[in-house]
Design a protein around this motif. Sequence first.
Motif, short mmCIF file in Angstrom:
data_model
loop_
_atom_site.label_atom_id
_atom_site.label_comp_id
_atom_site.label_asym_id
_atom_site.label_seq_id
_atom_site.Cartn_x
_atom_site.Cartn_y
_atom_site.Cartn_z
N ARG A 132 -5.97 77.54 91.23
CA ARG A 132 -6.11 76.64 90.08
C ARG A 132 -5.36 77.18 88.87
N LEU A 133 -5.43 78.50 88.66
CA LEU A 133 -4.68 79.12 87.56
C LEU A 133 -3.19 78.92 87.76
N LEU A 134 -2.71 79.16 88.97
CA LEU A 134 -1.29 79.01 89.26
C LEU A 134 -0.82 77.58 89.02
N ILE A 135 -1.63 76.62 89.42
CA ILE A 135 -1.29 75.20 89.22
C ILE A 135 -1.13 74.89 87.73
N HIS A 136 -2.07 75.36 86.92
CA HIS A 136 -2.00 75.09 85.48
C HIS A 136 -0.78 75.77 84.86
N LEU A 137 -0.46 76.97 85.30
CA LEU A 137 0.71 77.66 84.76
C LEU A 137 2.01 76.96 85.17
N ILE A 138 2.05 76.47 86.41
CA ILE A 138 3.22 75.70 86.86
C ILE A 138 3.36 74.43 86.03
N SER A 139 2.24 73.75 85.77
CA SER A 139 2.27 72.53 84.96
C SER A 139 2.75 72.83 83.54
N THR A 140 2.35 73.99 83.01
CA THR A 140 2.80 74.38 81.68
C THR A 140 4.31 74.49 81.63
N VAL A 141 4.88 75.17 82.62
CA VAL A 141 6.33 75.37 82.66
C VAL A 141 7.06 74.05 82.89
N LEU A 142 6.57 73.25 83.83
CA LEU A 142 7.23 71.98 84.14
C LEU A 142 7.19 71.02 82.94
N THR A 143 6.07 71.00 82.24
CA THR A 143 5.97 70.13 81.06
C THR A 143 6.92 70.59 79.97
N PHE A 144 7.01 71.89 79.77
CA PHE A 144 7.95 72.43 78.78
C PHE A 144 9.39 72.02 79.11
N ILE A 145 9.75 72.13 80.39
CA ILE A 145 11.10 71.75 80.83
C ILE A 145 11.32 70.25 80.64
N ALA A 146 10.31 69.43 80.98
CA ALA A 146 10.43 67.98 80.85
C ALA A 146 10.63 67.56 79.40
N VAL A 147 9.89 68.20 78.49
CA VAL A 147 10.04 67.88 77.06
C VAL A 147 11.44 68.23 76.58
N LYS A 148 11.95 69.38 77.02
CA LYS A 148 13.32 69.77 76.66
C LYS A 148 14.33 68.77 77.21
N PHE A 149 14.09 68.28 78.43
CA PHE A 149 15.03 67.35 79.06
C PHE A 149 15.10 66.02 78.31
N VAL A 150 13.91 65.45 78.00
CA VAL A 150 13.93 64.15 77.31
C VAL A 150 14.38 64.29 75.86
N LYS A 151 14.24 65.48 75.30
CA LYS A 151 14.79 65.72 73.96
C LYS A 151 16.31 65.60 73.99
N LYS A 152 16.92 66.08 75.08
CA LYS A 152 18.37 66.03 75.21
C LYS A 152 18.85 64.68 75.72
N TYR A 153 18.05 64.03 76.60
CA TYR A 153 18.43 62.75 77.18
C TYR A 153 17.31 61.71 76.95
N PRO A 154 17.16 61.27 75.70
CA PRO A 154 16.06 60.34 75.40
C PRO A 154 16.34 58.91 75.86
N SER A 155 15.41 58.36 76.60
CA SER A 155 15.43 56.95 76.97
C SER A 155 14.02 56.61 77.44
N ASP A 156 13.68 55.34 77.39
CA ASP A 156 12.34 54.93 77.84
C ASP A 156 12.11 55.33 79.29
N LYS A 157 13.14 55.14 80.13
CA LYS A 157 13.01 55.46 81.55
C LYS A 157 12.78 56.96 81.76
N ASN A 158 13.55 57.79 81.05
CA ASN A 158 13.39 59.23 81.21
C ASN A 158 12.03 59.71 80.72
#
Length: 289
Positions: free
Chosen positions: A244-270
């Motif tokens: 459970r700890l590993l899952i939450h840490l993975i989600s933390t990293v993935l969410t951070f990456i996703a926010v960075k991605f949509v910051k660079k490529y903003p669109s409703d779909k993204n």
Amino acid sequence: MRSFYSSILSLFKTCINFLVFTSLFTALCTVAMCMATERLVLNRIPDFLSSLHYFLIGCTLLVYNVHYLIKKSDVHISDQYAWVQKHKYLNYFFLAIGFILCLVFVWAMPKEIWLMALVLALFSFAYSLPVLPFKQKHRLKDFGYLKILLLSSVWVAVTAVLPILYWSFNPLEYPYEIFLRFLLLFVLCLAFDIRDMQVDLEAGIYTLPNRIGLKNTYRLINFGLICYAFFALLQYYRFDIKDRLLIHLISTVLTFIAVKFVKKYPSDKNFQLFIDGQMLLNGLLIILF
């Protein structure tokens, strides 16, 4: 050969647009997070084909397609709005499907779910529809600070509290799970508030990002993710469940990456694929592992 690959790419984009802009993808994300909660409280993988899941799919299709159909924007700045203007019949179709699913499967819900679903429905529709009896603020989203708290709380209620009640457990017995869910969804909703900053500002809606600025909002997102990881560690020290700890840490990293991605490529779909998609990824990680 190049024409063939172009056709495949075009078909793929058409399918993605269909899934995202009819809210089918969001409905799938909703069910994934609901099943994740059920996985935690039942200690087993729940059946996908259940009355609760059909009901939540119906609610998501109904609420989101109503929101898409009444939303006003500009086809030049919103790919979602441009798509809906061309395919309104599909949004009306899935709105009707959502209404039918809600009507059919609400009767299979316990009474506690009935009452809570009614309250959540009122909040959801009051969020988009001008039904409030105030002179200048006719929707809940018009209250800037309230918007982020309302969205986060409704998502937590739908994906965490409802499934716990459905299986006759007490939500107060799962404070860590509910609070962690709130932190993650608060971060995701905050990212969507960033997307809507200009539209909200033009409508006179001073959301949290419009109040504190873009740079501070990204800092708040990072702080929220740090809090999410911190409380995941606290949960681990209490229950000693490494997966459970590993899952939450993975989600933390993935969410951070996703926010960075949509910051660079903003669109409703993204935003919907990669920010809403974090709900799907988090849910699948919990369900499968």
